[in-house]
Design a protein around this motif. Structure first.
Motif, PDB file in Angstrom:
ATOM      1  N   GLN A  21     155.675  64.346   0.502  1.00  0.00           N
ATOM      2  CA  GLN A  21     155.189  64.365   1.888  1.00  0.00           C
ATOM      3  C   GLN A  21     153.822  63.673   1.948  1.00  0.00           C
ATOM      4  OE1 GLN A  21     155.123  68.512   2.966  1.00  0.00           O
ATOM      5  NE2 GLN A  21     157.344  68.533   3.500  1.00  0.00           N
ATOM      6  N   VAL A  22     153.662  62.887   2.943  1.00  0.00           N
ATOM      7  CA  VAL A  22     152.390  62.161   3.162  1.00  0.00           C
ATOM      8  C   VAL A  22     151.728  62.751   4.424  1.00  0.00           C
ATOM      9  CG1 VAL A  22     151.338  59.939   3.619  1.00  0.00           C
ATOM     10  CG2 VAL A  22     153.319  60.087   2.074  1.00  0.00           C
ATOM     11  N   TYR A  23     150.466  63.219   4.223  1.00  0.00           N
ATOM     12  CA  TYR A  23     149.723  63.840   5.328  1.00  0.00           C
ATOM     13  C   TYR A  23     148.705  62.852   5.877  1.00  0.00           C
ATOM     14  CZ  TYR A  23     151.665  68.299   3.818  1.00  0.00           C
ATOM     15  OH  TYR A  23     152.504  69.298   3.483  1.00  0.00           O
ATOM     16  N   ILE A  24     148.609  62.794   7.176  1.00  0.00           N
ATOM     17  CA  ILE A  24     147.646  61.912   7.862  1.00  0.00           C
ATOM     18  C   ILE A  24     146.847  62.753   8.868  1.00  0.00           C
ATOM     19  CG2 ILE A  24     147.398  59.896   9.343  1.00  0.00           C
ATOM     20  CD1 ILE A  24     150.028  58.880   8.206  1.00  0.00           C
ATOM     21  N   ARG A  25     145.503  62.715   8.671  1.00  0.00           N
ATOM     22  CA  ARG A  25     144.619  63.478   9.576  1.00  0.00           C
ATOM     23  C   ARG A  25     143.909  62.482  10.474  1.00  0.00           C
ATOM     24  NH1 ARG A  25     139.782  67.709   7.798  1.00  0.00           N
ATOM     25  NH2 ARG A  25     139.204  68.314   9.944  1.00  0.00           N
ATOM     26  N   VAL A  30     146.646  66.848  12.188  1.00  0.00           N
ATOM     27  CA  VAL A  30     147.265  66.535  10.901  1.00  0.00           C
ATOM     28  C   VAL A  30     148.776  66.270  11.128  1.00  0.00           C
ATOM     29  CG1 VAL A  30     147.830  67.329   8.592  1.00  0.00           C
ATOM     30  CG2 VAL A  30     145.630  67.967   9.634  1.00  0.00           C
ATOM     31  N   GLN A  31     149.206  65.107  10.649  1.00  0.00           N
ATOM     32  CA  GLN A  31     150.626  64.745  10.697  1.00  0.00           C
ATOM     33  C   GLN A  31     151.140  64.446   9.270  1.00  0.00           C
ATOM     34  OE1 GLN A  31     150.809  61.350  13.233  1.00  0.00           O
ATOM     35  NE2 GLN A  31     150.758  62.558  15.132  1.00  0.00           N
ATOM     36  N   PHE A  32     152.386  64.681   9.027  1.00  0.00           N
ATOM     37  CA  PHE A  32     152.934  64.392   7.701  1.00  0.00           C
ATOM     38  C   PHE A  32     154.324  63.757   7.845  1.00  0.00           C
ATOM     39  CE2 PHE A  32     154.547  68.553   8.739  1.00  0.00           C
ATOM     40  CZ  PHE A  32     155.846  68.550   8.248  1.00  0.00           C
ATOM     41  N   PHE A  33     154.626  62.938   6.819  1.00  0.00           N
ATOM     42  CA  PHE A  33     155.944  62.276   6.724  1.00  0.00           C
ATOM     43  C   PHE A  33     156.614  62.680   5.419  1.00  0.00           C
ATOM     44  CE2 PHE A  33     153.218  59.560   9.291  1.00  0.00           C
ATOM     45  CZ  PHE A  33     154.004  59.327  10.408  1.00  0.00           C
ATOM     46  N   VAL A  38     166.536  59.962  -1.860  1.00  0.00           N
ATOM     47  CA  VAL A  38     167.384  58.783  -1.612  1.00  0.00           C
ATOM     48  C   VAL A  38     166.545  57.649  -1.035  1.00  0.00           C
ATOM     49  CG1 VAL A  38     169.343  57.892  -0.298  1.00  0.00           C
ATOM     50  CG2 VAL A  38     169.439  60.200  -1.274  1.00  0.00           C
ATOM     51  N   PHE A  39     165.633  57.974  -0.108  1.00  0.00           N
ATOM     52  CA  PHE A  39     164.775  56.963   0.496  1.00  0.00           C
ATOM     53  C   PHE A  39     163.865  56.333  -0.541  1.00  0.00           C
ATOM     54  CE2 PHE A  39     160.878  55.734   2.799  1.00  0.00           C
ATOM     55  CZ  PHE A  39     161.411  54.827   3.697  1.00  0.00           C
ATOM     56  N   GLN A  40     163.306  57.183  -1.416  1.00  0.00           N
ATOM     57  CA  GLN A  40     162.415  56.666  -2.466  1.00  0.00           C
ATOM     58  C   GLN A  40     163.186  55.749  -3.431  1.00  0.00           C
ATOM     59  OE1 GLN A  40     159.669  59.648  -4.197  1.00  0.00           O
ATOM     60  NE2 GLN A  40     160.546  61.107  -2.705  1.00  0.00           N
ATOM     61  N   ALA A  41     164.393  56.181  -3.794  1.00  0.00           N
ATOM     62  CA  ALA A  41     165.188  55.347  -4.707  1.00  0.00           C
ATOM     63  C   ALA A  41     165.525  54.009  -4.069  1.00  0.00           C
ATOM     64  CB  ALA A  41     166.467  56.091  -5.101  1.00  0.00           C
ATOM     65  N   THR A  42     165.805  54.013  -2.758  1.00  0.00           N
ATOM     66  CA  THR A  42     166.120  52.765  -2.059  1.00  0.00           C
ATOM     67  C   THR A  42     164.923  51.828  -2.058  1.00  0.00           C
ATOM     68  OG1 THR A  42     167.685  53.944  -0.652  1.00  0.00           O
ATOM     69  CG2 THR A  42     166.920  51.792   0.111  1.00  0.00           C
ATOM     70  N   LEU A  43     163.725  52.389  -1.761  1.00  0.00           N
ATOM     71  CA  LEU A  43     162.496  51.568  -1.785  1.00  0.00           C
ATOM     72  C   LEU A  43     162.229  51.008  -3.174  1.00  0.00           C
ATOM     73  CD1 LEU A  43     160.064  53.688   0.464  1.00  0.00           C
ATOM     74  CD2 LEU A  43     161.251  51.555   1.052  1.00  0.00           C
TER      75      LEU A  43
END
Length: 471
Positions: A21-25, A30-33, A38-43
């Motif tokens: 998870q990526v957090y953005i303040r 604060v927001q996170f993605f 599967v997404f990481q393997a594709t990238l």
């Protein structure tokens, strides 16, 4: 097992690329993605593909000149090898051309010989099929042929030998037989070897056979020349293969000649079954007028230029035997091998030989075979011939007698009516009268007799021989 592999792959994927998870303040919020495995393997896969393409492009740019130089070197080497090969071929052109022409001539000679042998064998087999068709001429359905012969004179004129069979034509030209120059007793010592036309069907193919088989061999090609040229090696191999096939055709011709000889034996066996002497009958079929000449054995006769003695002898014997077979079949056509009536409505009531006479009750001789049947049923001739009697005749009642030639006569008695007159030429299965009970008869039936050389014969032997023919 497939599910186990999928579970392991799925576990490895989650272990290598755990969920992140990526957090953005921003502005106190604060927001996170969330990045799934599967997404990481594709990238990661797309990144590797991109890096690989960059590496390939870099190497291609850096080593472009070297790659082009290597390709040009290979091209120049290929051109050089090709020029060397062309130069070698040009140098040996005359030698190769002459050898190739010689090999082609030899190949064509052997191939033509094989083709000619096949044509000859085909002609022999075609001729044999023709005589086999004559042998199987009898109508097994019992229907009348209604064949009437026009013209000619009645009586013994039928004893003349039939005309010789037509020669079978082929695509080849005419042929000559050349008598070998050796002493022959019936000929004067000063006589020169003569040429005789081919017997029967052989007249159409012999000259081609002689031209092909007798062609002089071309100059031999040295093994060294053949070894240097693959085309010549292949051509020599094919030539030898066809030569072996040609030898097999000689064996086939010999077997065919044996089959023809068996056919003659079969016809003679049919005549023996009827009680007719085959040798005597053959002499009558051939006739004895207007024939003669010196006796020259087949070993002294050859097709001009033919070197294959075995094939030639088998061919000559087949030609002579097929002529003999055709003559015998021409005579066999006049031998009565069927019954004058046929069908479930008819019953044999009396045979040939001694019996109790139906009128006197005493032992007496019955010279024919009786078939009872419905009054008015059609009685048919059992072989082609000429009617020599068609009238009332004592105990026979209304009777028809037919001369079939070669000393053979048949009689059909006790008829209610007669459908022919004296001099009529009738064919096999042609109607001659209606079944009745005229003359010395106790009921409607046909009395059938066969005479040979003025001696009454047992019709049963002829009928059984006819059944043998139809097998």
């Amino acid at each position: 097992m497939a599910e186990s592999l999928l579970e392991r792959a799925w576990a490895w994927l989650h272990e290598t690329f755990p969920e992140r998870q990526v957090y953005i303040r921003s502005d106190g919020r604060v927001q996170f993605f969330t990045f799934s495995p599967v997404f990481q393997a594709t990238l990661a896969g797309l990144g590797l593909i991109f890096l690989g393409w960059v590496a390939f492009a870099t190497v291609n740019v850096i080593f472009k000149d070297r790659i082009i130089a290597a390709k040009d070197h290979r091209f120049q080497q290929t051109v050089q090898n090709y020029e060397i090969r062309v130069a070698d071929l040009q140098t040996s052109y005359e030698e190769s051309n002459g050898a190739l022409v010689t090999a082609e001539d030899r190949f064509k000679e052997v191939a033509d010989e094989l083709q000619t042998k096949q044509n000859i064998i085909w002609n022999v087999l075609s001729r044999k099929r023709e005589v086999d068709a004559i042998l199987n001429r009898r109508d097994t359905t019992g229907q009348a042929a209604h064949e009437v012969f026009d013209g000619g004179k009645p009586g013994d004129a039928l004893d003349a030998a039939p005309p010789p069979p037509s020669a079978i034509q082929s695509t080849a030209g005419s042929s000559d037989f050349t008598v070998t120059p050796q002493p022959v007793k019936p000929q004067p010592r000063s006589a020169k070897p003569t040429k005789a036309s081919m017997l029967d069907f052989g007249s159409t193919v012999g000259r081609l056979a002689g031209a092909i088989f007798g062609r002089r061999q071309t100059a031999d090609i040295s093994p060294e020349v053949i070894a240097r040229h693959p085309v010549l090696r292949q051509l020599a191999f094919q030539t030898e293969r066809i030569r072996r096939l040609s030898a097999s055709q000689t064996m086939l011709m010999a077997r065919t000649q044996g089959q023809v000889e068996e056919g003659i034996t079969s016809i003679r066996s049919i005549l023996k079954r009827t009680g007719i002497n085959p040798d005597q009958f053959t002499q009558r079929v051939r006739g004895s007028e207007g024939v003669g000449g010196p006796e020259i054995p087949l070993s002294a006769v050859s097709i001009e230029g033919v070197s294959d003695t075995a094939f030639q002898q088998a061919y000559l014997k087949s030609s002579a035997q097929l002529t003999e077979m055709t003559e015998l079949l021409g005579g066999l056509k006049h031998v009565p091998l069927t019954t004058p009536v046929a069908g479930a409505a008819f019953e044999r009531t009396s045979g040939f030989g001694a019996r109790v006479d139906p009128f006197t009750g005493r032992y007496a001789f019955h010279p024919g075979v009786d078939w009872s049947g419905p009054t008015g049923a059609t009685v048919r001739s059992t072989a082609p011939g000429v009617v020599v009697w068609a009238d009332y005749r004592g105990g026979y009642g209304k009777m028809v007698e037919i001369n079939h030639g070669y000393g053979i006569h048949t009689r059909y008695a006790h008829l209610s009516s007669i459908l022919v007159h004296v001099g009529t030429r009738v064919g096999e299965n042609a109607p001659v009268g209606k079944l009745g009970s005229t003359g010395r008869s106790t009921g409607p039936h046909v009395h059938y007799e066969i005479w040979y050389d003025d001696v009454v014969r047992n019709p049963r032997n002829f009928i059984e021989a006819g059944r043998y023919v139809l097998q």
